[in-house]
Design a protein around this motif. Structure first.
Motif, PDB file in Angstrom:
ATOM      1  N   ASP A   5      -6.201  13.897   3.423  1.00  0.00           N
ATOM      2  CA  ASP A   5      -6.149  12.915   2.338  1.00  0.00           C
ATOM      3  C   ASP A   5      -4.810  12.994   1.608  1.00  0.00           C
ATOM      4  OD1 ASP A   5      -6.806  11.173   0.175  1.00  0.00           O
ATOM      5  OD2 ASP A   5      -7.588  12.875  -0.957  1.00  0.00           O
ATOM      6  N   ALA A   6      -4.454  14.192   1.180  1.00  0.00           N
ATOM      7  CA  ALA A   6      -3.198  14.368   0.446  1.00  0.00           C
ATOM      8  C   ALA A   6      -1.984  14.045   1.303  1.00  0.00           C
ATOM      9  CB  ALA A   6      -3.106  15.800  -0.084  1.00  0.00           C
ATOM     10  N   GLU A   7      -2.098  14.282   2.601  1.00  0.00           N
ATOM     11  CA  GLU A   7      -0.977  14.076   3.510  1.00  0.00           C
ATOM     12  C   GLU A   7      -0.668  12.595   3.750  1.00  0.00           C
ATOM     13  OE1 GLU A   7       2.186  14.943   5.982  1.00  0.00           O
ATOM     14  OE2 GLU A   7       1.007  16.389   4.806  1.00  0.00           O
ATOM     15  N   VAL A   8      -1.692  11.770   3.849  1.00  0.00           N
ATOM     16  CA  VAL A   8      -1.456  10.393   4.314  1.00  0.00           C
ATOM     17  C   VAL A   8      -1.674   9.328   3.238  1.00  0.00           C
ATOM     18  CG1 VAL A   8      -2.055  11.038   6.672  1.00  0.00           C
ATOM     19  CG2 VAL A   8      -3.832  10.085   5.184  1.00  0.00           C
ATOM     20  N   ARG A   9      -2.093   9.702   2.040  1.00  0.00           N
ATOM     21  CA  ARG A   9      -2.352   8.696   1.008  1.00  0.00           C
ATOM     22  C   ARG A   9      -1.047   8.215   0.373  1.00  0.00           C
ATOM     23  NH1 ARG A   9      -5.251  13.149  -2.867  1.00  0.00           N
ATOM     24  NH2 ARG A   9      -3.370  14.031  -3.838  1.00  0.00           N
ATOM     25  N   ASP A  10      -1.122   7.025  -0.147  1.00  0.00           N
ATOM     26  CA  ASP A  10       0.009   6.418  -0.842  1.00  0.00           C
ATOM     27  C   ASP A  10       0.136   7.056  -2.222  1.00  0.00           C
ATOM     28  OD1 ASP A  10       1.803   4.804  -2.209  1.00  0.00           O
ATOM     29  OD2 ASP A  10       0.963   2.930  -1.432  1.00  0.00           O
ATOM     30  N   PRO A  11       1.255   7.707  -2.543  1.00  0.00           N
ATOM     31  CA  PRO A  11       1.388   8.362  -3.858  1.00  0.00           C
ATOM     32  C   PRO A  11       1.302   7.375  -5.017  1.00  0.00           C
ATOM     33  CG  PRO A  11       3.493   8.360  -2.681  1.00  0.00           C
ATOM     34  CD  PRO A  11       2.453   7.921  -1.700  1.00  0.00           C
ATOM     35  N   PRO A  56      -3.337   6.328  -4.643  1.00  0.00           N
ATOM     36  CA  PRO A  56      -3.953   7.404  -3.856  1.00  0.00           C
ATOM     37  C   PRO A  56      -5.268   7.035  -3.167  1.00  0.00           C
ATOM     38  CG  PRO A  56      -3.222   8.219  -5.991  1.00  0.00           C
ATOM     39  CD  PRO A  56      -3.127   6.728  -6.049  1.00  0.00           C
ATOM     40  N   GLN A  57      -5.837   5.877  -3.529  1.00  0.00           N
ATOM     41  CA  GLN A  57      -7.061   5.444  -2.852  1.00  0.00           C
ATOM     42  C   GLN A  57      -6.746   4.709  -1.547  1.00  0.00           C
ATOM     43  OE1 GLN A  57      -9.198   3.051  -5.684  1.00  0.00           O
ATOM     44  NE2 GLN A  57      -9.662   4.773  -7.034  1.00  0.00           N
ATOM     45  N   LYS A  58      -5.462   4.608  -1.232  1.00  0.00           N
ATOM     46  CA  LYS A  58      -5.015   3.815  -0.102  1.00  0.00           C
ATOM     47  C   LYS A  58      -4.117   4.645   0.815  1.00  0.00           C
ATOM     48  CE  LYS A  58      -3.561  -1.018   0.427  1.00  0.00           C
ATOM     49  NZ  LYS A  58      -3.076  -2.207  -0.302  1.00  0.00           N
ATOM     50  N   LEU A  59      -4.150   4.344   2.107  1.00  0.00           N
ATOM     51  CA  LEU A  59      -3.230   4.975   3.048  1.00  0.00           C
ATOM     52  C   LEU A  59      -1.807   4.459   2.832  1.00  0.00           C
ATOM     53  CD1 LEU A  59      -5.399   4.623   6.276  1.00  0.00           C
ATOM     54  CD2 LEU A  59      -4.791   6.796   5.197  1.00  0.00           C
ATOM     55  N   LYS A  60      -0.824   5.283   3.187  1.00  0.00           N
ATOM     56  CA  LYS A  60       0.552   4.800   3.172  1.00  0.00           C
ATOM     57  C   LYS A  60       0.666   3.597   4.111  1.00  0.00           C
ATOM     58  CE  LYS A  60       2.747   9.293   2.276  1.00  0.00           C
ATOM     59  NZ  LYS A  60       3.643  10.338   2.817  1.00  0.00           N
ATOM     60  N   ALA A  61       1.360   2.576   3.677  1.00  0.00           N
ATOM     61  CA  ALA A  61       1.466   1.344   4.458  1.00  0.00           C
ATOM     62  C   ALA A  61       2.046   1.589   5.843  1.00  0.00           C
ATOM     63  CB  ALA A  61       2.307   0.326   3.695  1.00  0.00           C
ATOM     64  N   GLU A  62       2.980   2.518   5.960  1.00  0.00           N
ATOM     65  CA  GLU A  62       3.612   2.767   7.250  1.00  0.00           C
ATOM     66  C   GLU A  62       2.715   3.557   8.203  1.00  0.00           C
ATOM     67  OE1 GLU A  62       5.528   5.972   4.494  1.00  0.00           O
ATOM     68  OE2 GLU A  62       4.586   3.972   4.333  1.00  0.00           O
ATOM     69  N   THR A 109     -10.185  16.824   4.780  1.00  0.00           N
ATOM     70  CA  THR A 109     -10.610  15.901   3.726  1.00  0.00           C
ATOM     71  C   THR A 109     -10.620  14.473   4.271  1.00  0.00           C
ATOM     72  OG1 THR A 109      -8.312  15.882   2.957  1.00  0.00           O
ATOM     73  CG2 THR A 109      -9.865  17.301   1.767  1.00  0.00           C
ATOM     74  N   ILE A 110     -11.547  13.671   3.765  1.00  0.00           N
ATOM     75  CA  ILE A 110     -11.716  12.304   4.233  1.00  0.00           C
ATOM     76  C   ILE A 110     -10.572  11.439   3.706  1.00  0.00           C
ATOM     77  CG2 ILE A 110     -13.224  10.282   4.207  1.00  0.00           C
ATOM     78  CD1 ILE A 110     -15.580  12.217   3.960  1.00  0.00           C
ATOM     79  N   THR A 111      -9.942  10.728   4.615  1.00  0.00           N
ATOM     80  CA  THR A 111      -8.747   9.948   4.270  1.00  0.00           C
ATOM     81  C   THR A 111      -9.115   8.636   3.560  1.00  0.00           C
ATOM     82  OG1 THR A 111      -8.799   9.178   6.574  1.00  0.00           O
ATOM     83  CG2 THR A 111      -7.254  10.936   6.032  1.00  0.00           C
TER      84      THR A 111
END
Length: 392
Positions: A352-358, A361-367, A314-316
């Motif tokens: 997508d589910a693995e690296v998105r900010d909970p 969710p439209q954003k990557l986790k900051a870390e 899935t697209i991140t």
């Protein structure tokens, strides 16, 4: 006694047949590959011609073996390339090698070869003890003629070292220039068992490794190979800035698929993780998402006809990056929903589910990111582990 003798002969014959069967089941399969490109910008070229210079390049293999062959390519060369010699060795720190491990490649028994524009050639089979997950040095020594535009891979994520003249394994490599590109090396195969699994990843800069640490081999595909402990071949066919359909940098996936995926040896599992550039540069996001899905279906059909299982990533997320707007985000969601629900593939890697900010969710986790599009080594590690679980 005669009966015992005949039984002994039969036993020897059976043992020989078993040994022959085991040997005959070995076949060529990829341990490393890269997507070949034409250079795009002045910084993709050395400061001088490669003529009468030597380039030492480093790769990170996945599976090991006792016999190997390398594919040397002039796929995108604008003219013929003369190669005086090529030798491989176990890589040390920076440009250093273990000289005792060095062996020359040959081409029909000769060290030298000339490749015409568009030509690519495998070296002769070479006995070499290649260890799983090791770093291998390839030193290409060029002759008088080299193309103004050499065949390259821009995003090597490893440093290539250039010296004047022809390098020898036991002599000092006197660095004249350093570049983070590969030149004229396309793939490396090893002789391995018939059932050894080979995975190829088709992607863009997130697969190619934008955001990784140069020379540290921390792309998500590297973490995937490590998760398999070097028992599964992992081939990274990502290209920075690449699109699936059209535009972008280098040939789009639809055009390069036969060369970069179908022509690899032994691939039985394909991961398609590409499309963010198509969406990020789209003028009509709704139309682009429809065309992307049609393109995916074309690639999936080709891969299945070649006997491959197909997984899709899935697209991140990319909120916070210049790619982001509400229409592009909608297109990403449409494409990801199709990936998660289609019955045309064998499985989903839900990056997508693995690296998105909970919390967003439209954003990557900051870390996990520094530019809200590409990931950093910590993010790529999470992706590699996620892929290993999904691919099993």
């Amino acid at each position: 006694m005669k009966r015992l003798f005949l039984i002994g002969l039969l036993g020897l014959a059976l043992s020989a047949n078993t040994a022959f069967a085991q040997t005959s089941q070995q076949e060529w399969k990829g341990t490393w590959a890269t997507a070949e490109e034409a250079p795009l910008d002045p910084w993709d070229y050395p400061k001088e011609s490669l003529s009468n210079r030597s380039v030492r390049q480093i790769i990170h293999v996945s599976i090991g073996g006792e016999s190997l062959r390398m594919l040397i390519s002039n796929e995108f060369g604008s003219s013929a390339v003369d190669i005086k010699s090529v030798y491989i060795a176990n890589a040390g720190d920076l440009e250093k090698i273990d000289a005792k491990s060095a062996k020359y490649l040959t081409f029909n028994g000769k060290k030298n070869i000339t490749l015409e524009p568009g030509q690519k050639v495998f070296c002769d089979d070479l006995a070499y003890s290649l260890k799983p997950l090791q770093r291998l040095s390839i030193t290409v020594c060029y002759g008088d003629r080299t193309p103004e535009k050499p065949t390259t891979h821009r995003g090597s994520r490893t440093t290539s070292y250039i010296m004047k003249g022809e390098s020898k394994p036991k002599s000092a490599f006197v660095i004249d220039e350093k570049l983070d590109h590969w030149y004229n090396i396309a793939s490396l195969d090893v002789k391995t068992d018939h059932d050894t699994r080979i995975i190829a990843a088709l992607g863009n800069s997130i697969t190619d490794g934008r955001g990784t640490t140069t020379n540290m081999q921390n792309r998500w595909t590297d973490f995937l190979a490590e998760a398999y402990e070097g028992k599964v071949g992992v081939l990274n066919l990502g290209i920075g800035g690449n699109c699936v359909i059209e535009g972008g940098l280098s040939q789009p996936a639809l055009k390069r698929f036969d060369r970069d995926i179908l022509a690899q040896r032994g691939v039985k599992t394909l991961v398609i993780f590409e499309g963010v550039n198509d969406i990020g540069w789209a003028w009509n996001s709704e139309e682009k998402s429809k065309k992307l899905i049609e393109a995916y279906e074309t690639l999936i059909e080709k891969a299945r006809n070649a006997g491959m299982k197909v997984f899709m990533g899935t697209i991140t997320p990319f909120k916070g990056n210049s790619y982001f707007n509400p229409w592009h985000e909608t297109a990403r969601q449409v494409v990801n929903e199709w990936i998660r629900t289609t019955d045309k593939i064998d499985g989903v890697i839900d990056f997508d589910a693995e690296v998105r900010d909970p919390e967003d969710p439209q954003k990557l986790k900051a870390e996990y990111s520094d530019d809200w599009l590409h990931l950093n080594p910590k993010g790529y590690e999470a992706m590699g582990k996620c892929a290993a679980k999904a691919l099993k």
